[in-house]
Design an enzyme around this catalytic site. Structure first.
Site, PDB file in Angstrom:
ATOM      1  CG  MET A   1      10.016 -12.971  -2.208  1.00 61.49           C
ATOM      2  SD  MET A   1      10.157 -12.705  -0.452  1.00 61.49           S
ATOM      3  CE  MET A   1       8.497 -13.103   0.095  1.00 61.49           C
ATOM      4  N   GLY A   2      10.945 -17.537  -3.302  1.00 64.63           N
ATOM      5  CA  GLY A   2      10.521 -18.925  -3.305  1.00 64.63           C
ATOM      6  C   GLY A   2      10.916 -19.623  -4.589  1.00 64.63           C
ATOM      7  CD  GLU A   3      12.526 -24.868  -4.179  1.00 65.82           C
ATOM      8  OE1 GLU A   3      13.540 -24.883  -4.917  1.00 65.82           O
ATOM      9  OE2 GLU A   3      12.314 -25.697  -3.279  1.00 65.82           O
ATOM     10  CB  VAL A   4       7.678 -22.051  -9.255  1.00 69.46           C
ATOM     11  CG1 VAL A   4       6.377 -22.579  -9.841  1.00 69.46           C
ATOM     12  CG2 VAL A   4       7.475 -20.647  -8.686  1.00 69.46           C
TER      13      VAL A   4
ATOM     14  CE  LYS B   1       7.216 -17.513  -5.246  1.00 71.97           C
ATOM     15  NZ  LYS B   1       6.951 -16.147  -5.779  1.00 71.97           N
TER      16      LYS B   1
ATOM     17  CG  ASP C   1      10.253  -6.918  -9.042  1.00 73.22           C
ATOM     18  OD1 ASP C   1      11.077  -6.185  -9.613  1.00 73.22           O
ATOM     19  OD2 ASP C   1      10.470  -8.125  -8.800  1.00 73.22           O
TER      20      ASP C   1
END
Length: 306
Positions: free
Chosen positions: A1-4, A19, A121
């Site tokens: 869903m994304g990168e941090v 994020k 999850d």
């Protein structure tokens, strides 16, 4: 869903985590999911949920949100080190500490359930132990919110069971737009894609799978390709582990059986069925009530009748 990413908050003078959306998830639904993740995480004000500081759009038009920077290790990293018999990790993170961390994470999940949010999850990679005793439940990106206004955000596609599907090694990462969750930890209703059966019990199942792995250092479902693990989840193929635990627990009963023989008793067949022996003076001793758990006796009796 994304990168941090690690960023600097110049106004306050602190490091924060930012994020951003991945370019592959940049469609309208992915953008809405990302914004909802920030809002859900920010509204769950609990010590074990990472606080959100800001939500906005950067100069490139990408949506982002900032949150507290965390320091620590996830349960997944700790379990890997324990399996490798890392002496430092074994000494620093005994079983009691890991169980206490899982208990704290369970309280955070219960807090979310009370507010109509189901994580969907939960797994060792999404539970982090901080350097100073903190415990965090991570990644609320696929959380189910009761009464969500936009059903498109909640839609899950059914499992593709076509015979020509590629049977690659299992990808344990979360999939969006497919079966939501992580195979090996998701509940059977998640593996079936049955949204109507989704409930707080789905998260409880995942926490139980994590607990099993903490206690045994082995996964609840044998690591295999993705479809095989989903199938094992749907049919609840965990019986072999229960049988193994049963066989290991039978050992004290056998020791008790041997002690009974030394004391002048003989046990025939199942534990709990005893016959007295004659003493040297010809008298018969009164049978004593067996201390073997009744569940073991009942199961042994069922085996004799087969």
């Amino acid at each position: 869903m994304g990168e941090v990413r690690l960023c600097r908050d110049g106004s306050i003078g602190r490091n924060v985590a930012m994020k951003r959306m991945l370019s592959a998830d940049g469609d309208a639904v992915g953008r809405a999911r990302f914004i909802r993740e920030a809002r859900v995480q920010g509204q769950l004000e609990h010590p074990s949920v990472v606080p959100v500081y800001d939500l906005g759009v950067d100069g490139d038009g990408e949506v982002f949100f900032t949150m507290k920077r965390l320091r620590g290790r996830t349960l997944e990293q700790l379990l890997t080190a324990l399996e490798d018999e890392d002496e430092g990790v074994t000494a620093e993170y005994p079983l009691r500490r890991l169980l206490a961390a899982l208990s704290a994470a369970s309280l955070a999940v219960d807090f979310a359930h009370d507010r109509g949010v189901i994580h969907r999850d939960l797994k060792p990679a999404n539970i982090m132990l901080g350097d100073f005793g903190e415990v965090y439940v991570l990644d609320w990106g696929v959380a189910h919110v009761a009464g969500a206004a936009d059903e498109a955000l909640e839609a899950d596609e059914a499992i593709d069971r076509s015979p020509g599907q590629d049977e690659e090694e299992v990808d344990l990462k979360t999939k969006t737009g497919a079966v939501v969750g992580t195979v090996g930890y998701m509940a059977p209703e998640q593996a079936r894609g049955d949204r109507t059966a989704l409930s707080a019990a789905s998260d409880v199942y995942a926490l139980g799978a994590v607990l099993f792995e903490l206690l045994t250092h082995k996964p609840l479902h044998k690591r295999a390709n993705r479809m095989a693990m989903i199938f094992a989840t749907v049919i609840r193929r965990t019986v072999r582990w229960r049988e193994r635990r049963y066989r290991e627990r039978v050992a004290p009963t056998r020791l008790a059986r041997g002690s009974a023989r030394k004391g002048g008793w003989s046990r025939r067949g199942a534990p709990g069925r005893c016959r007295p022996r004659h003493r040297g003076d010809g008298a018969r001793e009164k049978p004593r009530r067996s201390s073997t758990p009744w569940t073991f006796r009942l199961e042994a009796s069922a085996r004799r009748r087969r």
